[in-house]
Write an enzyme that holds these catalytic residues in place. Sequence first.
Site, PDB file in Angstrom:
ATOM      1  N   SER A 160      93.035 -33.484  82.587  1.00  0.00           N
ATOM      2  CA  SER A 160      93.716 -34.759  82.375  1.00  0.00           C
ATOM      3  C   SER A 160      93.329 -35.755  83.460  1.00  0.00           C
ATOM      4  CB  SER A 160      95.224 -34.537  82.412  1.00  0.00           C
ATOM      5  OG  SER A 160      95.645 -34.339  83.745  1.00  0.00           O
ATOM      6  N   LYS A 161      93.692 -36.991  83.200  1.00  0.00           N
ATOM      7  CA  LYS A 161      93.423 -38.071  84.135  1.00  0.00           C
ATOM      8  C   LYS A 161      93.961 -37.756  85.535  1.00  0.00           C
ATOM      9  CE  LYS A 161      95.467 -42.620  84.785  1.00  0.00           C
ATOM     10  NZ  LYS A 161      94.953 -42.674  86.136  1.00  0.00           N
ATOM     11  N   ARG A 162      95.146 -37.135  85.546  1.00  0.00           N
ATOM     12  CA  ARG A 162      95.777 -36.755  86.814  1.00  0.00           C
ATOM     13  C   ARG A 162      94.883 -35.899  87.709  1.00  0.00           C
ATOM     14  NH1 ARG A 162      98.082 -39.600  88.422  1.00  0.00           N
ATOM     15  NH2 ARG A 162     100.024 -40.588  87.876  1.00  0.00           N
ATOM     16  N   ASP A 205      92.390 -37.958  89.540  1.00  0.00           N
ATOM     17  CA  ASP A 205      93.022 -38.704  90.629  1.00  0.00           C
ATOM     18  C   ASP A 205      93.291 -37.798  91.815  1.00  0.00           C
ATOM     19  OD1 ASP A 205      92.982 -40.805  88.912  1.00  0.00           O
ATOM     20  OD2 ASP A 205      95.098 -40.687  88.367  1.00  0.00           O
TER      21      ASP A 205
END
Length: 507
Positions: free
Chosen positions: A264-266, A269
Amino acid sequence: MERKVRVRFAPSPTGPLHMGGVRTALFNYLFAKKHGGDFLLRIEDTDQNRFVPGAEAYIIESLKWCGLVPDEGVGFGGDFGPYRQSERKPMYKRYADSLIDNGFAYYAFDTAEELDELRKEAEARKQVFSYDLHTRNGLKNSLSLSPEEVQERLQSGQSYVIRFKMPENREIVEEDLIRGRVSFNTNQLDDKVLFKSDGMPTYHLANVVDDHLMLITHVIRGEEWLPSMPLHILLYESLGISENRPRFSHLPLILKPEGKGKLSKRDGDKMGFPVFPLLWKDPETGEFSRGYREDGYFPEAFVNMLALLGWSPGTEQEFFSIGELIGLFDLSRVVKSGARFDPEKAKWFNRHYLQQKSPDELAVLFLPILNEKGINPDLQQLQLIVGSIKERCEFVKDLWDQGHYFFQAPESYDEKTIQKKWKPDTNEKLEAISELFETIGDWDAANIKEVFSVFMAEKEWGFGVVMVPIRLALVGSSSGPDLFEICGLLGREETVGRIRKAIKVIQ
RNA sequence: GGCCCGUUCGUCUAGGGGUUAGGACGCCAGGUUUUCAUCCUGGUAGCAGCGGUUCGAAUCCGCUACGGGCUACCA
């Protein structure tokens, strides 16, 4: 007659395209090209609530950057348009009606709130509510209500959805091109909504109708669609269009580098790597998500890395051009299990592709970075510099980290190196070397090394005691390419100037 | 919870009844570089467990465990 292979990539414009989506597009593209077929881009924007402005343009730009240019689709023309489902809206109702007419589907009048309530009640009993053959007779639909009442509701404009009437106890068996035989019993499946109260079809209906109308031969999509495959098969059947229906292939998912679940995008990051092909600015929050392109990855490297995530040609080759991938690609060699993404390996691929590039190519890519810093080097000189430092780089931007001293004299000197290598007599020796340098005839790396070596031998000085200090004076730290190469590239005046400056500044 | 899919070094994978279980990333060591990085060489590390079939199982079957997905008027 064999039908021409036609595959589609069908994302929803609900945000930036995830790298897993890019891989799905890639595998579709490779499969199409391998078989001399067509690769289409269809935009599945049937959910107006989740529509995100800019997402469609982002998808198109991402595909272009990766070199996965569709033969047909939104932004690419073609004879089977429109390729945006919202623009095909009128087509779907006809198919939904035919399903109703033939008893394969029914009207349901239950409101979202009522269904929500039922789900909550079921949850309280530790059960899960399912709109299916066990419950549909107790709910408000054209199966349970009298024909008169159904007519009345319809005529009074009450909102309704159309649900598929899942047949009882049927074994749906399908040969998935990646997974082999997969089977489902319809008793476990629920009555999915095919047509929403806002007049839009759901994914299931739109997908099947469009694949049929667009003559799609192979559906290659993510594993998250595997559970709905029996519904889709039944839809083709009930619509009477199953004769030329596509074959299915379900790709494994891309998982987090560590921990549980899909990427996921998380994760990006948190661990510092991009999850999206291109930089994305969220139109609502203004928040940025990094992209492979902006992070300095070459599209060839990104595509090569993605191709090997869940697929392997069975040989020990690691690097592939897109042409080689097309030649080698085979759905039966796609791995069945989910693949954890390894950001380190992505970097390794980029390093490889960067090393493959010539100094001229890299100089052109490096130039904008220098210009931005107000540096306008001679292009020929820049190529020489790039040639000497490129092997230490993974990304174009590393050229600056590795070679900034060619453009700017060091402002400071690495403290640790000074402690270790700067002896009491270092200044004296460096001054002698400066004087030597001023007398050297041909100022090129080979000659400097030659003259320097003779000088050192005469003086009986060890190389170690002066090489590091000189490097420190020129570079500011103790790393970099061959010292004489640096001297040659810097020029006599600059070299001597920097050494003399260091003598003044240090100690 | 139910359904479906999966499980080979830490990671990506090859291998589909008889292999010293191969490669790549990472990591470690040595060599090269009188520096650092690169590069080269070597090393580390794996068939989820248990039963079965078989002369023989990583490979076929079953169970268990674990992982993943789905279970919306989202796709």
